[in-house]
Write a protein that holds these residues in place. Sequence first.
Motif, PDB file in Angstrom:
ATOM      1  N   ALA A  66      38.202 -45.220 -15.341  1.00 10.95           N
ATOM      2  CA  ALA A  66      37.120 -44.379 -15.872  1.00 10.95           C
ATOM      3  C   ALA A  66      36.255 -43.758 -14.782  1.00 10.95           C
ATOM      4  N   SER A  67      36.137 -44.392 -13.646  1.00  6.36           N
ATOM      5  CA  SER A  67      35.281 -43.870 -12.574  1.00  6.36           C
ATOM      6  C   SER A  67      35.896 -42.664 -11.860  1.00  6.36           C
ATOM      7  N   GLY A  68      37.173 -42.385 -12.125  1.00  2.58           N
ATOM      8  CA  GLY A  68      37.836 -41.256 -11.481  1.00  2.58           C
ATOM      9  C   GLY A  68      38.753 -41.683 -10.352  1.00  2.58           C
ATOM     10  N   GLU A  69      38.688 -42.937  -9.982  1.00  2.08           N
ATOM     11  CA  GLU A  69      39.601 -43.426  -8.945  1.00  2.08           C
ATOM     12  C   GLU A  69      40.928 -43.808  -9.570  1.00  2.08           C
ATOM     13  N   VAL A  70      41.936 -43.956  -8.707  1.00  2.00           N
ATOM     14  CA  VAL A  70      43.285 -44.260  -9.176  1.00  2.00           C
ATOM     15  C   VAL A  70      43.739 -45.555  -8.522  1.00  2.00           C
ATOM     16  N   LEU A  96      52.143 -41.880 -14.273  1.00  2.00           N
ATOM     17  CA  LEU A  96      50.687 -41.916 -14.358  1.00  2.00           C
ATOM     18  C   LEU A  96      50.273 -42.501 -15.700  1.00  2.00           C
ATOM     19  N   ALA A  97      49.337 -43.438 -15.658  1.00  2.00           N
ATOM     20  CA  ALA A  97      48.802 -44.051 -16.879  1.00  2.00           C
ATOM     21  C   ALA A  97      47.281 -44.056 -16.778  1.00  2.00           C
ATOM     22  N   THR A  98      46.618 -44.369 -17.869  1.00  2.00           N
ATOM     23  CA  THR A  98      45.157 -44.439 -17.882  1.00  2.00           C
ATOM     24  C   THR A  98      44.710 -45.731 -18.542  1.00  2.00           C
ATOM     25  N   PRO A 103      38.072 -40.894 -19.402  1.00  2.00           N
ATOM     26  CA  PRO A 103      37.854 -39.600 -20.072  1.00  2.00           C
ATOM     27  C   PRO A 103      39.019 -38.640 -19.840  1.00  2.00           C
ATOM     28  N   LEU A 104      39.207 -37.742 -20.782  1.00  2.00           N
ATOM     29  CA  LEU A 104      40.302 -36.774 -20.687  1.00  2.00           C
ATOM     30  C   LEU A 104      40.139 -35.877 -19.463  1.00  2.00           C
ATOM     31  N   GLN A 124      52.914 -40.870 -20.040  1.00  2.00           N
ATOM     32  CA  GLN A 124      53.239 -41.126 -21.431  1.00  2.00           C
ATOM     33  C   GLN A 124      51.975 -41.600 -22.113  1.00  2.00           C
ATOM     34  N   ARG A 125      51.678 -40.995 -23.250  1.00  2.00           N
ATOM     35  CA  ARG A 125      50.472 -41.358 -23.979  1.00  2.00           C
ATOM     36  C   ARG A 125      50.713 -42.666 -24.705  1.00  2.00           C
TER      37      ARG A 125
END
Length: 131
Positions: A66-70, A96-98, A103-104, A124-125
């Motif tokens: 969520a902070s924007g880091e990966v 890539l996953a979240t 946030p989108l 993949q969602r």
Amino acid sequence: MQLVEPRPSRPIPIRITPLIDVVFILLVFFMLTTRLLPVDYLELANDTASRTSATGEPLPELTVIASGEVRWREQSFTLDRLVKSLTSAGIGEVNLATTNNTPLGTFTRTLSVLNDGGIETHWQRTRPPTP
């Protein structure tokens, strides 16, 4: 002296035949110009199950938080540092996953930066768990 008799006020009938003709012409027009495919689905080539890398090793898994880091290899990277690390390691393709609270806008920014850096990105969602 009145030369012309006043016309009696009576309702003017509406002729429906020309209206029906116009409706049928519009119906035919829209039937011919409309696509018959479902438009509420967007096709994305993000299926990584059938793809394999040339070396037989799995693709690296990146997770956007969520902070924007990966996260990659249990470390957190900023986007610029991540692209440099991936290119220096010779990696040109990643998954890539979240996390659930990402946030989108953060996800799309990460996807854009990776694609601009020359890294082919698959995602993949996944649906969040129901409470």
